[in-house]
Design an enzyme around this catalytic site. Structure first.
Site, PDB file in Angstrom:
ATOM      1  N   GLU A 300      16.057  19.258   5.994  1.00 29.99           N
ATOM      2  CA  GLU A 300      16.198  18.999   4.572  1.00 29.99           C
ATOM      3  C   GLU A 300      15.706  20.171   3.734  1.00 29.99           C
ATOM      4  O   GLU A 300      16.380  20.621   2.814  1.00 29.99           O
ATOM      5  CB  GLU A 300      15.444  17.729   4.178  1.00 29.99           C
ATOM      6  CG  GLU A 300      15.667  17.315   2.744  1.00 29.99           C
ATOM      7  CD  GLU A 300      17.140  17.130   2.435  1.00 29.99           C
ATOM      8  OE1 GLU A 300      17.657  17.879   1.596  1.00 29.99           O
ATOM      9  OE2 GLU A 300      17.772  16.247   3.031  1.00 29.99           O
ATOM     10  N   ASP A 304      18.058  22.455   1.334  1.00 29.34           N
ATOM     11  CA  ASP A 304      17.883  22.491  -0.121  1.00 29.34           C
ATOM     12  C   ASP A 304      17.732  23.917  -0.634  1.00 29.34           C
ATOM     13  O   ASP A 304      18.327  24.303  -1.650  1.00 29.34           O
ATOM     14  CB  ASP A 304      16.658  21.670  -0.522  1.00 29.34           C
ATOM     15  CG  ASP A 304      16.873  20.170  -0.390  1.00 29.34           C
ATOM     16  OD1 ASP A 304      18.032  19.746  -0.317  1.00 29.34           O
ATOM     17  OD2 ASP A 304      15.877  19.427  -0.362  1.00 29.34           O
ATOM     18  N   SER A 568      22.232  14.730   0.115  1.00 33.97           N
ATOM     19  CA  SER A 568      21.110  15.647  -0.053  1.00 33.97           C
ATOM     20  C   SER A 568      21.589  17.075  -0.263  1.00 33.97           C
ATOM     21  O   SER A 568      20.851  17.909  -0.793  1.00 33.97           O
ATOM     22  CB  SER A 568      20.192  15.604   1.166  1.00 33.97           C
ATOM     23  OG  SER A 568      20.882  15.998   2.313  1.00 33.97           O
TER      24      SER A 568
END
Length: 651
Positions: A300, A304, A568
């Protein structure tokens, strides 16, 4: 009016159990017996046991919060972009002085000495320590020890009474009727957490083109593909080639950590104009640390940052890395420690029957784990950035309603101060993540009811769904809803079971349900999900609001190049583009955009409408995409040139 003398009060306590409550008093809170189904009522608390009493005072103007935020967020309003200071926000919602005075007088007249009372800095509550006997006398109740099925215990009562004239001044009192035990703090609890990042598994790939070839964007969406897809130039045009120091992009992470070597490899392969060693500004909260060695790189965090930097550079990222490793893995709580850190008043803010952090949140100093954070809970140590991206979430059913409502109120307060907050809409279509309140991600006795997401369903955040380039299509053709059954992945969307349809969304939701009714049975409002035969709340806040590509995005994780996706991925794309537009607004003397939804719903022409695909779940096809807003892709994907022109034209 003053409270009755102390001698009479003790007399009332003696007969409270016989229900002989004086006519001057009324039940202020009484627990629904269904809430206690996992709790066993044990023995009466000792009369000399000490209880940390908190009196939550009725907040002023909470009912005005929505309208106040709309007033500065609606482009047609003369007050558009006139953001508030944090001090103005605190003052607007603080209890009235007459409330403080009335409750303080009641407590003193009831035998609580003035020097025992503490009034919080944000004026939201009065606190004092009391023996069980004092608390029972004050509230005409009995305190018992309650034990949860997991072994945790808490002190509570079934109901309590206060003078009728005081009721209008009180939100709630704790310890009271609330039963909310912390989760057992065991490292093994990591796999049981219902607080997850919202991305699909990383897949290794060795044939990803590192140049500007756009022919393979479906197989691997590189930064060059993203630029072509949404129409933004490679590097922003800033005065003197320098980015502002007051416009860093905020990214939230918890229990997942970036690796610098992965960032450097990604920059070298896909964005050589970004220097090696470029890294986020650390805003570490309650013992958090980063980066980590490459073998511990998190999918993650790497995702990002590798999506954001190619869009915003030379702007920087502020990394809100939250919680020590032990607490990040074991607590059920989500986001409260982050909100504490960017708003000191939130640490002691009372709303919806809760003051400060809940027992399910991490506790600091961490006295359980030897390597835990030993400092005090961090309150107000960081300024919120102009834009915050959160790629984590769960299901509404997995947290107490009051817990979610209090957080949602905080997003409203941050919006008043000019912050744009983006949340991923989830990756299970109309279903949710498995948790205490659902069956295989769906609700109801038979697991057939759609499960809305949290915090993405809050009406004061911008919820981001996911799209994909269709097979054998190019970046110049329309996208569709991201849906990949082999991974059980589909863009999250639906209707909240907690929040009603907000004003800015009324016409969009109405239009969808009238023109594109999916044909499912539905219910309205807050009903028992054990009795309804409907699948979704027809009167709930619809989400997502917008969407962006969330399929096969090129990344480097653990030293390997591959692809990853999920809402995400879509979330930091949107956040980065808005951060970039904010930079240009600030450079011409305008304010940041703040809460985006009213402007977007009033001007959907600045987005690319997505009209194909759906988000299946709970043994249904979910909600189909359609012309205009839909609960699969929202209003659509970014059209950067149109968005830039529009937002720069606003005051």
């Amino acid at each position: 009016m003053r409270f009755l003398n102390l001698g009479l009060v003790f007399g009332f306590a003696a007969i409270a159990s016989a229900a002989a409550i004086p006519h001057t008093h009324a039940v202020h809170e009484k627990r629904d017996t269904a809430v206690a189904k996992k709790w066993e009522k044990r023995g009466r608390l000792s009369a000399n046991a000490r209880l940390p009493m908190r009196i939550g005072l009725k907040q002023r103007n909470l009912h005005l919060g929505h309208d106040l935020l709309m007033d500065i967020s609606d482009p047609s309003s003369p007050n558009y972009s006139k953001h508030w200071t944090s001090e103005e926000v605190i003052e607007m919602f603080a209890p009235e002085q007459k409330t403080v005075d009335a409750v303080r007088a009641w407590l003193i007249d009831s035998g609580i000495a003035p020097q025992r009372l503490t009034h919080s800095d944000n004026k939201g509550w009065l606190a004092f320590d009391a023996t069980t006997e004092e608390a029972e006398t004050l509230l005409l109740t009995e305190y018992h020890l309650y034990e949860h099925v997991d072994g945790q215990t808490t002190a509570a009562c079934e109901s309590y009474h206060v003078p009728k004239y005081i009721q209008e001044h009180l939100d709630y009192i704790t310890p009271g009727i609330k039963l909310s035990a912390p989760s057992k703090r065991s490292v093994k609890a990591r796999s049981a957490s219902n607080r997850i990042h919202s991305s699909i598994p990383f897949q290794r790939a060795t044939d990803i083109s590192t140049n500007d070839d756009l022919s393979q964007c479906y197989n691997a969406l590189t930064p060059a593909c993203l630029r072509a897809l949404y129409g933004f130039p490679e590097t922003p045009e800033y005065p003197g080639g320098q980015a502002r120091t007051d416009n860093s992009l905020g990214i939230f992470e918890e229990g997942d950590f970036y690796d610098q070597a992965d960032l450097d490899t990604f920059f070298a392969n896909f964005t050589p104009y970004i220097p090696q060693g470029t890294h986020p500004v650390p805003a570490f909260i309650d013992g958090a640390q980063a980066p980590v060695p490459q073998y511990d790189a998190g999918p993650e965090s790497d995702l990002d940052l590798q999506l954001s930097y190619p869009i915003i550079y030379p702007q920087n990222v502020t990394l809100f890395q939250t919680d020590d490793l032990y607490s990040a893995y074991t607590s059920r709580g989500f986001l409260n420690t982050f909100l504490d850190a960017i708003d000191g008043s939130y640490c002691t803010y009372s709303a919806f029957g809760e003051t400060g952090n809940d027992p399910i949140d991490p506790v600091y100093p961490d006295t359980v784990w030897s390597g835990g954070y030993k400092g005090q809970l961090m309150c107000g140590v960081y300024e919120p950035t102009n834009v915050i991206s959160v790629s984590y979430g769960g299901s509404e059913a997995d947290w107490p309603t009051y817990y979610q409502q209090r957080q949602c109120n905080e997003y409203m307060k941050l919006g008043l101060q000019g912050t744009s907050i983006f949340f991923a809409s989830g990756d299970a279509g109309v279903a949710g993540r498995y948790g205490d309140g659902n069956v295989d991600g769906c609700l109801g006795t038979y697991g057939q009811i759609f499960s809305p997401g949290f915090p993405t369903s809050c009406p004061y955040v911008t919820s981001v769904g996911a799209t994909q380039i269709n097979p054998n299509s190019t970046v110049y053709e329309p996208e569709s809803v991201a849906d990949y059954p082999d991974w059980g992945y589909s863009s999250g969307g639906g209707f909240s079971n907690i929040y009603p349809v907000p004003s800015y969304q009324h016409s969009a939701v109405y239009d969808y349900l009238q023109r594109h009714d999916p044909g499912y049975k539905y219910y309205r409002g807050n009903v028992s999900l054990a009795t309804t035969d409907g699948l979704y709340n027809r009167s709930g806040r619809g989400y997502p609001d917008v969407s962006a590509n969330g399929w096969n995005l090129a990344v480097v994780i653990g030293g390997e190049t591959g692809v990853e996706g999920g809402t995400s991925a879509a979330t930091p794309i949107w956040a980065s583009l808005i951060n970039r537009i904010n930079e240009q607004r600030l450079n011409i003397g305008k304010k940041t955009l703040g809460f985006l939804n009213p402007a977007l719903y009033a001007n959907p022409h600045v987005l690319n409408d997505i009209t194909t695909g759906s988000n299946p779940g709970c043994a249904t096809k979910g909600f189909p995409a359609a012309t205009g807003w839909d609960p699969a892709t929202g209003l659509g994907t970014p059209n950067y040139p149109k968005m830039l022109d529009y937002f720069l034209s606003l005051p």
